[in-house]
Design a protein around this motif. Structure first.
Motif, PDB file in Angstrom:
ATOM      1  N   ILE A 114       0.857  -1.179   0.000  1.00  0.00           N
ATOM      2  CA  ILE A 114       0.000   0.000   0.000  1.00  0.00           C
ATOM      3  C   ILE A 114       0.894   1.230   0.000  1.00  0.00           C
ATOM      4  O   ILE A 114       1.767   1.376   0.847  1.00  0.00           O
ATOM      5  CB  ILE A 114      -0.912   0.026   1.241  1.00  0.00           C
ATOM      6  CG1 ILE A 114      -1.789  -1.226   1.271  1.00  0.00           C
ATOM      7  CG2 ILE A 114      -1.760   1.284   1.250  1.00  0.00           C
ATOM      8  CD1 ILE A 114      -2.551  -1.391   2.545  1.00  0.00           C
ATOM      9  N   GLU A 115       0.670   2.089  -0.963  1.00  0.00           N
ATOM     10  CA  GLU A 115       1.414   3.344  -1.029  1.00  0.00           C
ATOM     11  C   GLU A 115       0.709   4.368  -0.147  1.00  0.00           C
ATOM     12  O   GLU A 115      -0.453   4.709  -0.380  1.00  0.00           O
ATOM     13  CB  GLU A 115       1.479   3.849  -2.458  1.00  0.00           C
ATOM     14  CG  GLU A 115       2.326   5.078  -2.620  1.00  0.00           C
ATOM     15  CD  GLU A 115       2.426   5.502  -4.073  1.00  0.00           C
ATOM     16  OE1 GLU A 115       2.472   6.716  -4.303  1.00  0.00           O
ATOM     17  OE2 GLU A 115       2.445   4.624  -4.944  1.00  0.00           O
ATOM     18  N   LEU A 116       1.396   4.835   0.886  1.00  0.00           N
ATOM     19  CA  LEU A 116       0.827   5.811   1.808  1.00  0.00           C
ATOM     20  C   LEU A 116       1.090   7.212   1.283  1.00  0.00           C
ATOM     21  O   LEU A 116       2.236   7.615   1.137  1.00  0.00           O
ATOM     22  CB  LEU A 116       1.452   5.661   3.196  1.00  0.00           C
ATOM     23  CG  LEU A 116       1.361   4.288   3.850  1.00  0.00           C
ATOM     24  CD1 LEU A 116       2.094   4.305   5.184  1.00  0.00           C
ATOM     25  CD2 LEU A 116      -0.070   3.860   4.027  1.00  0.00           C
ATOM     26  N   ASP A 117       0.017   7.947   0.988  1.00  0.00           N
ATOM     27  CA  ASP A 117       0.162   9.329   0.540  1.00  0.00           C
ATOM     28  C   ASP A 117       0.264  10.274   1.733  1.00  0.00           C
ATOM     29  O   ASP A 117       1.075  11.194   1.739  1.00  0.00           O
ATOM     30  CB  ASP A 117      -1.004   9.737  -0.345  1.00  0.00           C
ATOM     31  CG  ASP A 117      -1.057   8.924  -1.628  1.00  0.00           C
ATOM     32  OD1 ASP A 117       0.010   8.655  -2.206  1.00  0.00           O
ATOM     33  OD2 ASP A 117      -2.165   8.542  -2.035  1.00  0.00           O
ATOM     34  N   GLU A 118      -0.590  10.053   2.741  1.00  0.00           N
ATOM     35  CA  GLU A 118      -0.603  10.892   3.934  1.00  0.00           C
ATOM     36  C   GLU A 118      -0.887  10.034   5.155  1.00  0.00           C
ATOM     37  O   GLU A 118      -1.759   9.170   5.109  1.00  0.00           O
ATOM     38  CB  GLU A 118      -1.699  11.955   3.859  1.00  0.00           C
ATOM     39  CG  GLU A 118      -1.515  12.980   2.782  1.00  0.00           C
ATOM     40  CD  GLU A 118      -2.647  14.004   2.765  1.00  0.00           C
ATOM     41  OE1 GLU A 118      -3.314  14.195   3.802  1.00  0.00           O
ATOM     42  OE2 GLU A 118      -2.857  14.606   1.711  1.00  0.00           O
ATOM     43  N   ILE A 119      -0.167  10.276   6.232  1.00  0.00           N
ATOM     44  CA  ILE A 119      -0.491   9.682   7.521  1.00  0.00           C
ATOM     45  C   ILE A 119      -1.180  10.775   8.324  1.00  0.00           C
ATOM     46  O   ILE A 119      -0.700  11.907   8.396  1.00  0.00           O
ATOM     47  CB  ILE A 119       0.761   9.167   8.242  1.00  0.00           C
ATOM     48  CG1 ILE A 119       1.371   8.020   7.430  1.00  0.00           C
ATOM     49  CG2 ILE A 119       0.408   8.698   9.645  1.00  0.00           C
ATOM     50  CD1 ILE A 119       2.623   7.439   8.018  1.00  0.00           C
ATOM     51  N   VAL A 120      -2.326  10.442   8.899  1.00  0.00           N
ATOM     52  CA  VAL A 120      -3.187  11.438   9.532  1.00  0.00           C
ATOM     53  C   VAL A 120      -3.163  11.286  11.053  1.00  0.00           C
ATOM     54  O   VAL A 120      -3.251  10.175  11.578  1.00  0.00           O
ATOM     55  CB  VAL A 120      -4.638  11.295   9.023  1.00  0.00           C
ATOM     56  CG1 VAL A 120      -5.555  12.319   9.664  1.00  0.00           C
ATOM     57  CG2 VAL A 120      -4.688  11.412   7.503  1.00  0.00           C
ATOM     58  N   TYR A 121      -3.040  12.427  11.741  1.00  0.00           N
ATOM     59  CA  TYR A 121      -3.146  12.511  13.194  1.00  0.00           C
ATOM     60  C   TYR A 121      -4.165  13.586  13.535  1.00  0.00           C
ATOM     61  O   TYR A 121      -4.523  14.407  12.696  1.00  0.00           O
ATOM     62  CB  TYR A 121      -1.795  12.875  13.825  1.00  0.00           C
ATOM     63  CG  TYR A 121      -0.754  11.805  13.658  1.00  0.00           C
ATOM     64  CD1 TYR A 121      -0.734  10.693  14.476  1.00  0.00           C
ATOM     65  CD2 TYR A 121       0.202  11.912  12.653  1.00  0.00           C
ATOM     66  CE1 TYR A 121       0.218   9.700  14.314  1.00  0.00           C
ATOM     67  CE2 TYR A 121       1.159  10.923  12.482  1.00  0.00           C
ATOM     68  CZ  TYR A 121       1.157   9.820  13.321  1.00  0.00           C
ATOM     69  OH  TYR A 121       2.090   8.839  13.150  1.00  0.00           O
ATOM     70  N   PHE A 122      -4.615  13.597  14.778  1.00  0.00           N
ATOM     71  CA  PHE A 122      -5.605  14.577  15.222  1.00  0.00           C
ATOM     72  C   PHE A 122      -4.904  15.666  16.030  1.00  0.00           C
ATOM     73  O   PHE A 122      -4.311  15.403  17.072  1.00  0.00           O
ATOM     74  CB  PHE A 122      -6.693  13.880  16.045  1.00  0.00           C
ATOM     75  CG  PHE A 122      -7.436  12.852  15.241  1.00  0.00           C
ATOM     76  CD1 PHE A 122      -8.423  13.228  14.348  1.00  0.00           C
ATOM     77  CD2 PHE A 122      -7.118  11.506  15.344  1.00  0.00           C
ATOM     78  CE1 PHE A 122      -9.096  12.294  13.584  1.00  0.00           C
ATOM     79  CE2 PHE A 122      -7.782  10.554  14.590  1.00  0.00           C
ATOM     80  CZ  PHE A 122      -8.769  10.951  13.706  1.00  0.00           C
ATOM     81  N   SER A 123      -4.990  16.893  15.545  1.00  0.00           N
ATOM     82  CA  SER A 123      -4.250  18.011  16.139  1.00  0.00           C
ATOM     83  C   SER A 123      -4.792  18.444  17.493  1.00  0.00           C
ATOM     84  O   SER A 123      -4.061  19.028  18.291  1.00  0.00           O
ATOM     85  CB  SER A 123      -4.244  19.204  15.189  1.00  0.00           C
ATOM     86  OG  SER A 123      -5.567  19.639  14.933  1.00  0.00           O
ATOM     87  N   ASP A 124      -6.063  18.159  17.777  1.00  0.00           N
ATOM     88  CA  ASP A 124      -6.673  18.622  19.020  1.00  0.00           C
ATOM     89  C   ASP A 124      -6.718  17.552  20.108  1.00  0.00           C
ATOM     90  O   ASP A 124      -7.348  17.747  21.135  1.00  0.00           O
ATOM     91  CB  ASP A 124      -8.067  19.174  18.749  1.00  0.00           C
ATOM     92  CG  ASP A 124      -8.991  18.167  18.083  1.00  0.00           C
ATOM     93  OD1 ASP A 124      -8.492  17.244  17.406  1.00  0.00           O
ATOM     94  OD2 ASP A 124     -10.220  18.309  18.229  1.00  0.00           O
ATOM     95  N   LEU A 125      -6.046  16.425  19.888  1.00  0.00           N
ATOM     96  CA  LEU A 125      -5.975  15.363  20.893  1.00  0.00           C
ATOM     97  C   LEU A 125      -4.524  15.172  21.318  1.00  0.00           C
ATOM     98  O   LEU A 125      -3.608  15.440  20.538  1.00  0.00           O
ATOM     99  CB  LEU A 125      -6.533  14.052  20.334  1.00  0.00           C
ATOM    100  CG  LEU A 125      -8.015  14.045  19.974  1.00  0.00           C
ATOM    101  CD1 LEU A 125      -8.402  12.700  19.384  1.00  0.00           C
ATOM    102  CD2 LEU A 125      -8.872  14.358  21.180  1.00  0.00           C
TER     103      LEU A 125
END
Length: 97
Positions: free
Chosen positions: A72-83
């Protein structure tokens, strides 16, 4: 691949405990334009253990993939800025006395 931070309210269908697992690094939330198994266009993917869930734009599960054996090619890894998010070990300053 790039890191992306979003507000937790942008994915209201994902439980807060799941969001905390993502921010702590236990699970991975990501985007991939090259990987889609369902007939719908998935916006996000959640890797939890060996399983990958396809999610829509609100975080609702579209389909579940059990132990996919593909790269799987990962384009973006996402995190939550308010946690809360733990400090990286590389960011810790160690002092010796």
């Amino acid at each position: 691949m790039k890191l992306c931070k979003i507000l937790s309210s942008e994915l209201p269908e994902i439980d807060n405990l799941v969001k905390e697992c993502v921010n702590s690094g236990q699970w991975m939330l990501f985007k991939s334009r090259s990987f889609s198994r369902s007939s719908q266009v998935s916006v996000f993917y959640l890797k939890a253990g060996e399983d990958i869930l396809e999610l829509d734009e609100r975080g609702r599960v579209v389909s579940e993939l059990r132990s996919p054996r593909v790269d799987i090619e990962l384009d973006e890894i996402v995190y939550f800025s308010d946690l809360p998010q733990p400090d990286s070990l590389s960011n810790l300053a160690l002092s010796y006395t």
